[in-house]
Design a protein around this motif. Structure first.
Motif, mmCIF file in Angstrom:
data_model
loop_
_atom_site.group_PDB
_atom_site.id
_atom_site.type_symbol
_atom_site.label_atom_id
_atom_site.label_comp_id
_atom_site.label_asym_id
_atom_site.label_seq_id
_atom_site.Cartn_x
_atom_site.Cartn_y
_atom_site.Cartn_z
ATOM 1 N N UNK A 123 0.815 -1.215 0.000
ATOM 2 C CA UNK A 123 0.000 0.000 0.000
ATOM 3 C C UNK A 123 0.850 1.268 0.000
ATOM 4 N N UNK A 124 2.042 1.207 0.563
ATOM 5 C CA UNK A 124 2.840 2.417 0.706
ATOM 6 C C UNK A 124 3.246 3.002 -0.651
ATOM 7 N N UNK A 125 3.350 2.165 -1.675
ATOM 8 C CA UNK A 125 3.677 2.683 -3.009
ATOM 9 C C UNK A 125 2.579 3.615 -3.515
ATOM 10 N N UNK A 126 1.332 3.244 -3.235
ATOM 11 C CA UNK A 126 0.219 4.085 -3.686
ATOM 12 C C UNK A 126 -0.011 5.275 -2.767
ATOM 13 N N UNK A 127 0.645 5.282 -1.601
ATOM 14 C CA UNK A 127 0.485 6.390 -0.654
ATOM 15 C C UNK A 127 1.612 7.417 -0.757
ATOM 16 N N UNK A 128 2.575 7.180 -1.617
ATOM 17 C CA UNK A 128 3.750 8.054 -1.648
ATOM 18 C C UNK A 128 3.409 9.501 -1.980
ATOM 19 N N UNK A 129 2.379 9.710 -2.774
ATOM 20 C CA UNK A 129 2.017 11.072 -3.168
ATOM 21 C C UNK A 129 1.040 11.730 -2.211
ATOM 22 N N UNK A 130 0.623 11.007 -1.184
ATOM 23 C CA UNK A 130 -0.326 11.558 -0.206
ATOM 24 C C UNK A 130 0.399 11.768 1.117
ATOM 25 N N UNK A 131 0.674 13.019 1.483
ATOM 26 C CA UNK A 131 1.434 13.273 2.722
ATOM 27 C C UNK A 131 0.725 12.788 3.989
ATOM 28 N N UNK A 132 -0.613 12.697 3.961
ATOM 29 C CA UNK A 132 -1.340 12.243 5.146
ATOM 30 C C UNK A 132 -1.181 10.741 5.369
ATOM 31 N N UNK A 133 -1.020 9.999 4.278
ATOM 32 C CA UNK A 133 -0.939 8.547 4.386
ATOM 33 C C UNK A 133 0.497 8.034 4.355
ATOM 34 N N UNK A 134 1.397 8.836 3.802
ATOM 35 C CA UNK A 134 2.766 8.375 3.594
ATOM 36 C C UNK A 134 3.448 7.938 4.876
ATOM 37 N N UNK A 135 3.224 8.666 5.963
ATOM 38 C CA UNK A 135 3.910 8.390 7.228
ATOM 39 C C UNK A 135 3.040 7.640 8.237
ATOM 40 N N UNK A 136 1.905 7.126 7.802
ATOM 41 C CA UNK A 136 1.004 6.431 8.737
ATOM 42 C C UNK A 136 1.658 5.137 9.217
#
Length: 352
Positions: free
Chosen positions: A137-150
């Protein structure tokens, strides 16, 4: 009239047969296009089969123990009720049969399981973090700052989660229920329930199945025995209090005797403190005897109510592996592509 009708029907059937032969010749004439489409579809099916990750299936079977009946405690329960003591043993209708299965699928139990910590590769991590890793999932979250560091760290406080964390857990819950988790009764006549987890990680499948049953068991036991545990705590407190009072009465008698070792028989008032203490001793002894009896009955009742879930079969490594077969991909892809090619050729001929 009948002969005319038969001739019309015969002509219609003949026309239909001729039409089918015409279409068959048309498809044979264009077989090369259908074959090419089938080869291309088979290749796509092969690529799809190679791209699919294997699934690891963990199956755990358990039986639910019926703790509703008091069994041999009936007489004890009646005796205890005479002195105002409730031994618990409340019914478990909310956790029986299909109710238990739906409870195991609830978001609360799934979240508790995901936030549980497992040991592996010399580090501790939650099942939620492991689920993120195996699904990338982290690959698809890389462009979302809210999800990137979750992160879902071990022993984290659920009440302090952010909106993003709540949203992610909600998505995980829906995905697990839809794609990964199956909970069924093996037979309606027996009480054995199977928990089946299918995921892309052997570690996750096994750990999730075992942890889910463990969390449900803990909650189930806590709920079922809460009344008995509360009653036991009250009885224990009362027993300890009476025992302290009895010890104090014994000390009081000894003190009274020490203060007046040779009492004057003509002065009865000097014997009053000792007699009062003797009365306290007798009363406290009777109360303590009854309380100890009730306390032991309560302990037996509590033991009969736990444990409530008995594990029959645990998942054992290596787990069963499921794959989308290459041959299946080639055949399925070729058939679908060939069928589409036939439909296109037929539609083109009709429109012309």
């Amino acid at each position: 009239m009948n002969s005319v009708h038969s001739e019309v029907e015969e002509i219609s059937i003949t026309d239909l047969v001729l039409k089918l032969k015409e279409w068959w010749r048309f498809l044979l004439y264009n077989w090369i296009y259908i074959a090419i489409a089938g080869v291309i579809g088979g290749g796509i099916g092969l690529i799809y089969a190679n791209s699919q990750k294997p699934g690891y299936i963990a199956e755990l079977n358990f039986a639910l123990e019926d703790a509703q009946s008091q069994g041999g405690l009936g007489g004890y329960a009646g005796l205890a009720s005479m002195v105002g003591v409730d031994l618990g043993g409340s019914g478990g209708g909310a956790f029986s049969g299909e109710n238990l299965i739906e409870f195991m699928k609830s978001r609360a139990m799934i979240e508790k399981t995901l936030l549980s910590t497992i040991e592996g590769n010399s580090k501790s991590q939650t099942l939620a973090n492991l689920y993120i890793d195996i699904n990338q999932y982290r690959k698809s979250w890389e462009d979302d700052p809210k999800l990137k560091e979750v992160q879902f760290l071990p022993l984290s406080d659920r009440t302090k989660f952010t909106r993003s964390q709540d949203s992610i857990l909600g998505k995980f819950y829906k995905d697990l229920i839809k794609n990964n988790l199956t909970i069924v009764k093996k037979d309606k006549k027996i009480g054995i329930i199977s928990v089946i987890v299918n995921s892309g990680s052997e570690t996750f499948s096994k750990a999730f199945a075992q942890t889910l049953v463990k969390k449900v068991s803990e909650f189930y036991i806590e709920t079922k025995t809460k009344k008995s545990v509360d009653n036991l705590a009250i009885l224990q407190y009362q027993t300890d209090s009476v025992r302290r009072a009895l010890n104090s009465a014994f000390s009081g008698v000894a003190s009274a005797v020490d203060l007046n070792p040779n009492p004057n028989l003509s002065r009865q008032v000097l014997r009053v403190p000792q007699q009062v203490r003797q009365v306290d001793i007798q009363a406290n002894q009777a109360i303590l005897t009854q309380l100890v009896t009730n306390l032991e009955i309560a302990k037996v009742s509590l033991r009969k109510e736990t444990p409530l879930i008995q594990i029959i079969d645990n998942p054992i490594l290596p787990l069963e592996v499921t794959r989308f077969g290459k041959l299946k991909g080639i055949i399925l892809g070729g058939f679908i592509a060939g069928f589409i090619a036939v439909c296109i050729l037929v539609m083109r001929k009709i429109f012309r």
